[in-house]
Design an enzyme around this catalytic site. Structure first.
Site, short mmCIF file in Angstrom:
data_model
loop_
_atom_site.label_atom_id
_atom_site.label_comp_id
_atom_site.label_asym_id
_atom_site.label_seq_id
_atom_site.Cartn_x
_atom_site.Cartn_y
_atom_site.Cartn_z
N TYR A 152 -40.32 57.96 80.97
CA TYR A 152 -40.49 59.40 80.77
C TYR A 152 -41.96 59.80 80.58
O TYR A 152 -42.27 60.81 79.95
CB TYR A 152 -39.68 59.88 79.56
CG TYR A 152 -38.19 59.89 79.80
CD1 TYR A 152 -37.63 60.76 80.74
CD2 TYR A 152 -37.34 59.05 79.10
CE1 TYR A 152 -36.27 60.79 80.96
CE2 TYR A 152 -35.97 59.08 79.32
CZ TYR A 152 -35.44 59.95 80.25
OH TYR A 152 -34.08 59.98 80.48
N LYS A 175 -26.76 57.80 80.20
CA LYS A 175 -27.47 57.93 78.93
C LYS A 175 -26.53 57.62 77.76
O LYS A 175 -25.32 57.46 77.94
CB LYS A 175 -28.03 59.34 78.83
CG LYS A 175 -29.09 59.64 79.89
CD LYS A 175 -29.58 61.07 79.77
CE LYS A 175 -30.61 61.40 80.84
NZ LYS A 175 -31.05 62.80 80.75
N HIS A 193 -29.17 60.21 84.28
CA HIS A 193 -30.45 60.45 84.95
C HIS A 193 -30.31 59.94 86.37
O HIS A 193 -29.65 58.93 86.62
CB HIS A 193 -31.56 59.66 84.25
CG HIS A 193 -32.78 59.48 85.12
ND1 HIS A 193 -33.74 60.45 85.23
CD2 HIS A 193 -33.15 58.46 85.94
CE1 HIS A 193 -34.67 60.03 86.08
NE2 HIS A 193 -34.33 58.82 86.52
N GLU A 212 -38.78 53.44 89.31
CA GLU A 212 -37.78 53.26 88.26
C GLU A 212 -37.02 51.95 88.43
O GLU A 212 -36.76 51.25 87.45
CB GLU A 212 -36.82 54.46 88.25
CG GLU A 212 -37.50 55.72 87.78
CD GLU A 212 -36.71 57.00 88.01
OE1 GLU A 212 -37.15 58.04 87.51
OE2 GLU A 212 -35.65 56.97 88.69
N ASN A 228 -26.97 65.38 78.71
CA ASN A 228 -26.45 65.64 80.05
C ASN A 228 -26.00 64.38 80.78
O ASN A 228 -25.98 64.33 82.00
CB ASN A 228 -27.45 66.45 80.88
CG ASN A 228 -28.75 65.72 81.15
OD1 ASN A 228 -28.94 64.59 80.74
ND2 ASN A 228 -29.65 66.38 81.84
#
Length: 150
Positions: A51, A11, A117, A128, A114
């Site tokens: 998402y 990310k 993913h 994905e 975080n």
């Protein structure tokens, strides 16, 4: 022998902090094979598809703002039990619950940033991968794969 594939994304905070190489190293050291990699600044449309299951959550606007704040690195990793083991390598979604030695356990403390993913199922990994790599992924053999899996 066909190996399972998983989608892993670094990310914006991971890219900004220069952790892409360290994350790649963890997967390579474990023995997984990189099948695709892509650096891009994802747009709202792509992220909204990725998402979609979170669209009704109250944090969704913050998530979208965060995910469009900088580039991401999407990767496809291939190998035995890649989805489950990939998530183990990443650590818990909340980094404070992640064990030392995991990527999140070693490099972050905030669930809102975080670092990465990872696909949570083979089915979602396939979706994905198709979303982020519509052109497909690279297929190749490593000599060591033939020795191990034949």
């Amino acid at each position: 022998m066909s190996q399972e594939r998983t989608y892993i994304m670094v990310k914006p905070d991971g890219v900004e902090r220069g952790l892409v190489g360290k994350i790649i190293s963890r997967f390579e050291q474990r023995g997984y094979k990189l099948a695709a990699i892509r650096l891009l600044k994802a747009d709202q449309a792509l992220l909204s598809q990725h998402y979609a299951d979170l669209a009704e959550k109250p944090f969704f606007p913050r998530l979208m703002a965060y995910m469009t704040s900088g580039p991401v690195v999407g990767m496809v990793w291939e190998g035995k039990d890649a989805v489950r083991t990939g998530r183990t390598l990443l650590g818990e979604t909340n980094p404070l619950n992640s064990a030392p030695g995991t990527i999140r356990g070693d490099f972050c403390i905030d669930v809102g940033k975080n670092l990465c993913h990872g696909s949570d199922s083979v089915e979602n990994a396939n979706k994905e991968i198709a979303l982020w790599f519509p052109q497909g992924v690279c297929s190749y053999d490593r000599p060591s794969d033939r020795l191990i899996y034949e």
